[in-house]
Write a protein that holds these residues in place. Structure first.
Motif, PDB file in Angstrom:
ATOM      1  N   ARG A 143      24.652 -10.955 -12.601  1.00 14.57           N
ATOM      2  CA  ARG A 143      23.781 -10.295 -13.586  1.00 14.57           C
ATOM      3  C   ARG A 143      24.444  -9.051 -14.176  1.00 14.57           C
ATOM      4  NH1 ARG A 143      20.083 -11.368  -9.218  1.00 14.57           N
ATOM      5  NH2 ARG A 143      18.752 -13.167  -9.711  1.00 14.57           N
ATOM      6  N   THR A 144      25.197  -8.306 -13.390  1.00 19.01           N
ATOM      7  CA  THR A 144      25.773  -7.044 -13.862  1.00 19.01           C
ATOM      8  C   THR A 144      26.951  -7.237 -14.806  1.00 19.01           C
ATOM      9  OG1 THR A 144      27.105  -6.984 -11.831  1.00 19.01           O
ATOM     10  CG2 THR A 144      25.035  -5.728 -11.845  1.00 19.01           C
ATOM     11  N   THR A 145      27.594  -8.407 -14.768  1.00 21.18           N
ATOM     12  CA  THR A 145      28.743  -8.650 -15.650  1.00 21.18           C
ATOM     13  C   THR A 145      28.452  -9.660 -16.747  1.00 21.18           C
ATOM     14  OG1 THR A 145      29.629 -10.427 -14.254  1.00 21.18           O
ATOM     15  CG2 THR A 145      30.319  -8.161 -13.738  1.00 21.18           C
ATOM     16  N   GLY A 146      27.409 -10.470 -16.565  1.00 21.94           N
ATOM     17  CA  GLY A 146      27.090 -11.511 -17.547  1.00 21.94           C
ATOM     18  C   GLY A 146      28.046 -12.688 -17.495  1.00 21.94           C
ATOM     19  N   ILE A 147      28.745 -12.862 -16.354  1.00 22.51           N
ATOM     20  CA  ILE A 147      29.757 -13.917 -16.206  1.00 22.51           C
ATOM     21  C   ILE A 147      29.329 -14.889 -15.112  1.00 22.51           C
ATOM     22  CG2 ILE A 147      32.140 -14.375 -15.441  1.00 22.51           C
ATOM     23  CD1 ILE A 147      32.922 -11.712 -16.750  1.00 22.51           C
ATOM     24  N   TYR A 148      29.662 -16.168 -15.290  1.00 20.33           N
ATOM     25  CA  TYR A 148      29.407 -17.148 -14.241  1.00 20.33           C
ATOM     26  C   TYR A 148      30.728 -17.753 -13.776  1.00 20.33           C
ATOM     27  CZ  TYR A 148      29.909 -21.063 -17.595  1.00 20.33           C
ATOM     28  OH  TYR A 148      30.368 -21.968 -18.520  1.00 20.33           O
ATOM     29  N   CYS A 149      30.765 -18.188 -12.510  1.00 20.99           N
ATOM     30  CA  CYS A 149      32.005 -18.641 -11.861  1.00 20.99           C
ATOM     31  C   CYS A 149      31.766 -19.886 -11.011  1.00 20.99           C
ATOM     32  CB  CYS A 149      32.550 -17.544 -10.922  1.00 20.99           C
ATOM     33  SG  CYS A 149      32.892 -15.959 -11.699  1.00 20.99           S
ATOM     34  N   ARG A 150      32.879 -20.499 -10.633  1.00 22.29           N
ATOM     35  CA  ARG A 150      32.834 -21.530  -9.605  1.00 22.29           C
ATOM     36  C   ARG A 150      32.652 -20.844  -8.248  1.00 22.29           C
ATOM     37  NH1 ARG A 150      35.151 -26.070 -11.872  1.00 22.29           N
ATOM     38  NH2 ARG A 150      36.728 -25.716 -13.478  1.00 22.29           N
ATOM     39  N   PRO A 151      32.125 -21.561  -7.255  1.00 23.26           N
ATOM     40  CA  PRO A 151      32.030 -20.989  -5.906  1.00 23.26           C
ATOM     41  C   PRO A 151      33.386 -20.589  -5.323  1.00 23.26           C
ATOM     42  CG  PRO A 151      30.573 -22.863  -6.097  1.00 23.26           C
ATOM     43  CD  PRO A 151      31.394 -22.844  -7.360  1.00 23.26           C
ATOM     44  N   THR A 152      34.464 -21.240  -5.745  1.00 29.23           N
ATOM     45  CA  THR A 152      35.790 -20.943  -5.196  1.00 29.23           C
ATOM     46  C   THR A 152      36.548 -19.886  -5.990  1.00 29.23           C
ATOM     47  OG1 THR A 152      36.721 -22.790  -6.463  1.00 29.23           O
ATOM     48  CG2 THR A 152      36.049 -23.241  -4.180  1.00 29.23           C
ATOM     49  N   CYS A 153      35.932 -19.298  -6.978  1.00 32.62           N
ATOM     50  CA  CYS A 153      36.627 -18.318  -7.821  1.00 32.62           C
ATOM     51  C   CYS A 153      37.251 -17.217  -6.957  1.00 32.62           C
ATOM     52  CB  CYS A 153      35.653 -17.700  -8.813  1.00 32.62           C
ATOM     53  SG  CYS A 153      36.452 -16.530  -9.955  1.00 32.62           S
ATOM     54  N   PRO A 154      38.512 -16.853  -7.235  1.00 39.33           N
ATOM     55  CA  PRO A 154      39.178 -15.817  -6.423  1.00 39.33           C
ATOM     56  C   PRO A 154      38.708 -14.400  -6.728  1.00 39.33           C
ATOM     57  CG  PRO A 154      40.633 -16.553  -8.180  1.00 39.33           C
ATOM     58  CD  PRO A 154      39.423 -17.451  -8.226  1.00 39.33           C
ATOM     59  N   SER A 155      37.842 -14.235  -7.697  1.00 39.11           N
ATOM     60  CA  SER A 155      37.379 -12.891  -8.061  1.00 39.11           C
ATOM     61  C   SER A 155      36.573 -12.255  -6.928  1.00 39.11           C
ATOM     62  CB  SER A 155      36.511 -12.962  -9.325  1.00 39.11           C
ATOM     63  OG  SER A 155      35.355 -13.739  -9.092  1.00 39.11           O
ATOM     64  N   ARG A 156      36.408 -10.953  -6.999  1.00 34.78           N
ATOM     65  CA  ARG A 156      35.657 -10.221  -5.980  1.00 34.78           C
ATOM     66  C   ARG A 156      34.211 -10.709  -5.936  1.00 34.78           C
ATOM     67  NH1 ARG A 156      34.994  -3.613  -6.002  1.00 34.78           N
ATOM     68  NH2 ARG A 156      33.713  -3.438  -4.100  1.00 34.78           N
ATOM     69  N   ARG A 157      33.672 -10.871  -4.727  1.00 37.51           N
ATOM     70  CA  ARG A 157      32.284 -11.334  -4.587  1.00 37.51           C
ATOM     71  C   ARG A 157      31.314 -10.242  -5.035  1.00 37.51           C
ATOM     72  NH1 ARG A 157      33.270 -16.585  -4.151  1.00 37.51           N
ATOM     73  NH2 ARG A 157      34.761 -15.662  -5.593  1.00 37.51           N
ATOM     74  N   PRO A 158      30.254 -10.626  -5.752  1.00 35.04           N
ATOM     75  CA  PRO A 158      29.258  -9.636  -6.176  1.00 35.04           C
ATOM     76  C   PRO A 158      28.309  -9.284  -5.025  1.00 35.04           C
ATOM     77  CG  PRO A 158      28.545 -11.808  -6.831  1.00 35.04           C
ATOM     78  CD  PRO A 158      29.905 -11.989  -6.199  1.00 35.04           C
ATOM     79  N   ARG A 159      27.464  -8.300  -5.251  1.00 32.35           N
ATOM     80  CA  ARG A 159      26.385  -8.052  -4.303  1.00 32.35           C
ATOM     81  C   ARG A 159      25.408  -9.222  -4.370  1.00 32.35           C
ATOM     82  NH1 ARG A 159      25.711  -2.834  -2.400  1.00 32.35           N
ATOM     83  NH2 ARG A 159      27.103  -1.249  -3.319  1.00 32.35           N
ATOM     84  N   ARG A 160      24.809  -9.535  -3.236  1.00 30.17           N
ATOM     85  CA  ARG A 160      23.902 -10.678  -3.199  1.00 30.17           C
ATOM     86  C   ARG A 160      22.771 -10.556  -4.199  1.00 30.17           C
ATOM     87  NH1 ARG A 160      21.389 -14.089  -4.235  1.00 30.17           N
ATOM     88  NH2 ARG A 160      20.274 -15.683  -3.032  1.00 30.17           N
ATOM     89  N   GLU A 161      22.224  -9.333  -4.366  1.00 29.53           N
ATOM     90  CA  GLU A 161      21.085  -9.165  -5.260  1.00 29.53           C
ATOM     91  C   GLU A 161      21.453  -9.337  -6.736  1.00 29.53           C
ATOM     92  OE1 GLU A 161      22.456  -4.933  -4.063  1.00 29.53           O
ATOM     93  OE2 GLU A 161      22.225  -6.908  -3.136  1.00 29.53           O
ATOM     94  N   ASN A 162      22.753  -9.336  -7.029  1.00 28.84           N
ATOM     95  CA  ASN A 162      23.195  -9.500  -8.418  1.00 28.84           C
ATOM     96  C   ASN A 162      23.603 -10.944  -8.745  1.00 28.84           C
ATOM     97  OD1 ASN A 162      22.851  -6.764  -8.995  1.00 28.84           O
ATOM     98  ND2 ASN A 162      24.919  -6.252  -8.264  1.00 28.84           N
ATOM     99  N   ALA A 163      23.543 -11.818  -7.752  1.00 27.52           N
ATOM    100  CA  ALA A 163      23.990 -13.199  -7.955  1.00 27.52           C
ATOM    101  C   ALA A 163      22.806 -14.129  -8.147  1.00 27.52           C
ATOM    102  CB  ALA A 163      24.822 -13.656  -6.766  1.00 27.52           C
ATOM    103  N   GLU A 164      22.977 -15.080  -9.046  1.00 30.90           N
ATOM    104  CA  GLU A 164      21.992 -16.152  -9.204  1.00 30.90           C
ATOM    105  C   GLU A 164      22.748 -17.454  -9.387  1.00 30.90           C
ATOM    106  OE1 GLU A 164      20.637 -16.362 -13.779  1.00 30.90           O
ATOM    107  OE2 GLU A 164      20.068 -14.479 -12.811  1.00 30.90           O
ATOM    108  N   PHE A 165      22.051 -18.559  -9.201  1.00 33.52           N
ATOM    109  CA  PHE A 165      22.715 -19.862  -9.163  1.00 33.52           C
ATOM    110  C   PHE A 165      22.175 -20.796 -10.241  1.00 33.52           C
ATOM    111  CE2 PHE A 165      22.448 -17.976  -4.946  1.00 33.52           C
ATOM    112  CZ  PHE A 165      23.793 -17.832  -4.647  1.00 33.52           C
ATOM    113  N   HIS A 166      23.095 -21.603 -10.786  1.00 32.17           N
ATOM    114  CA  HIS A 166      22.726 -22.566 -11.823  1.00 32.17           C
ATOM    115  C   HIS A 166      23.363 -23.916 -11.493  1.00 32.17           C
ATOM    116  CE1 HIS A 166      20.962 -19.521 -14.480  1.00 32.17           C
ATOM    117  NE2 HIS A 166      21.931 -18.728 -14.019  1.00 32.17           N
ATOM    118  N   ALA A 167      22.718 -24.967 -11.962  1.00 34.28           N
ATOM    119  CA  ALA A 167      23.169 -26.318 -11.628  1.00 34.28           C
ATOM    120  C   ALA A 167      24.565 -26.611 -12.164  1.00 34.28           C
ATOM    121  CB  ALA A 167      22.180 -27.353 -12.154  1.00 34.28           C
ATOM    122  N   ASP A 168      24.863 -26.098 -13.341  1.00 28.17           N
ATOM    123  CA  ASP A 168      26.168 -26.365 -13.946  1.00 28.17           C
ATOM    124  C   ASP A 168      26.467 -25.330 -15.011  1.00 28.17           C
ATOM    125  OD1 ASP A 168      24.569 -27.142 -16.143  1.00 28.17           O
ATOM    126  OD2 ASP A 168      24.619 -29.247 -15.504  1.00 28.17           O
ATOM    127  N   ALA A 169      27.619 -25.490 -15.673  1.00 28.91           N
ATOM    128  CA  ALA A 169      28.051 -24.533 -16.682  1.00 28.91           C
ATOM    129  C   ALA A 169      27.071 -24.471 -17.852  1.00 28.91           C
ATOM    130  CB  ALA A 169      29.449 -24.901 -17.177  1.00 28.91           C
TER     131      ALA A 169
END
Length: 285
Positions: A38-64
């Motif tokens: 939510r804080t960056t407006g970006i979505y990723c794959r679960p395996t993305c090497p980027s830094r993990r967000p805080r749990r409260e800032n993450a949400e999940f979607h079925a696909d791209a």
């Protein structure tokens, strides 16, 4: 059977399970969902090497597509809007399998790798990890499947053998028990005089029927309708004594289902039998 190996496979049907997969960068989750920050407006794959967000800032979607409808843009590192590595490998292997299935003789490793768009050594590793078989073993299994089909369609066994791609009848007869679970003559006669045990189960591809004689596996079939699978099996072995398998037989079926669910693990059985051609399996392997 009340349970199949698929029951124990990783599932991501809760947010807690998805978050755990994100923290673990679980490759099995890559085609199951994407996560958005939510804080960056970006979505990723679960395996993305980027830094993990805080749990409260993450949400999940079925696909791209779902993530983009919610207003998120794709990560430039993991490119979640593009096919995953698993999907690309599956498509490459499917092209190679199609070539194997259509060829009387086994294409060379270089030819198969070229069709797949991979180097020959990388292709061999990827093919085995996706299908659980080497390209040569898959070709042998496809030839055996052609033999099973032609045995019931041609006037003589010899004609069926050579049309299936075997260069000598002696070589075919030497492996007939493993391929057919009985002699070619008995197979042509609908299993006449044979006692065949069978069982129906379920896997991610639908329903599965497994049958064995005292000689070995004689049928593995996949389909969406268990009654149709059973009817086709009964027609194929109309002259055999067909018996439901017991608890020991259920363990064999479980091994087959486990191989279908995770072919890269391999099937440590004393037989090799390929279910419907890989290139025809919908979105699988």
């Amino acid at each position: 059977m009340n349970e199949t190996p698929s029951d124990s496979l990783a599932t991501f049907d809760t947010d807690e399970a998805k978050w755990a997969a994100v923290l673990a960068r679980d490759p099995a989750a890559d085609d199951a969902f994407v996560y958005a920050v939510r804080t960056t407006g970006i979505y990723c794959r679960p395996t993305c090497p980027s830094r993990r967000p805080r749990r409260e800032n993450a949400e999940f979607h079925a696909d791209a597509a779902a993530a983009e409808r919610a207003g998120y843009r794709p990560c430039q590192r993991c490119r979640p809007q593009e096919p995953s590595l698993t999907q690309r490998h599956a498509r490459s292997v499917a092209r190679a399998c199609r070539l194997i299935e259509e060829s009387q003789d086994l294409p060379s490793l270089d030819e198969l790798a070229q069709v797949a768009g991979l180097s020959r050594f990388h292709f061999h590793r990827v093919f085995k990890s996706v299908t659980g078989l080497t390209p040569r073993a898959y070709a042998v299994a496809c030839r055996a499947e052609r033999a099973r089909r032609t045995l019931t369609q041609r006037e003589t066994i010899t004609e069926a053998i050579y049309e299936a791609g075997f260069n000598s009848s002696g070589r075919f007869y030497a492996g007939a028990d493993r391929m057919l679970g009985m002699t070619p003559g008995r197979y042509r006669e609908g299993g006449k005089g044979m006692e065949i045990h069978f069982a129906l189960g379920e896997c991610s591809l639908g329903n599965i029927l497994v049958a064995t004689s005292e000689k070995g596996i004689c049928a593995i079939s996949l389909g969406s309708d268990p009654e149709q699978l059973l009817q086709e099996f009964q027609e194929r072995f109309a002259n055999a004594n067909l018996l439901p398998g017991g608890k020991r037989f259920d363990a064999w079926v479980a091994k087959v289902v486990a191989f279908v669910e995770a072919p890269g693990v391999g099937c440590h059985c004393r037989w090799i039998f390929v279910v419907p051609p890989f290139s025809s399996a919908s979105g699988r392997r």
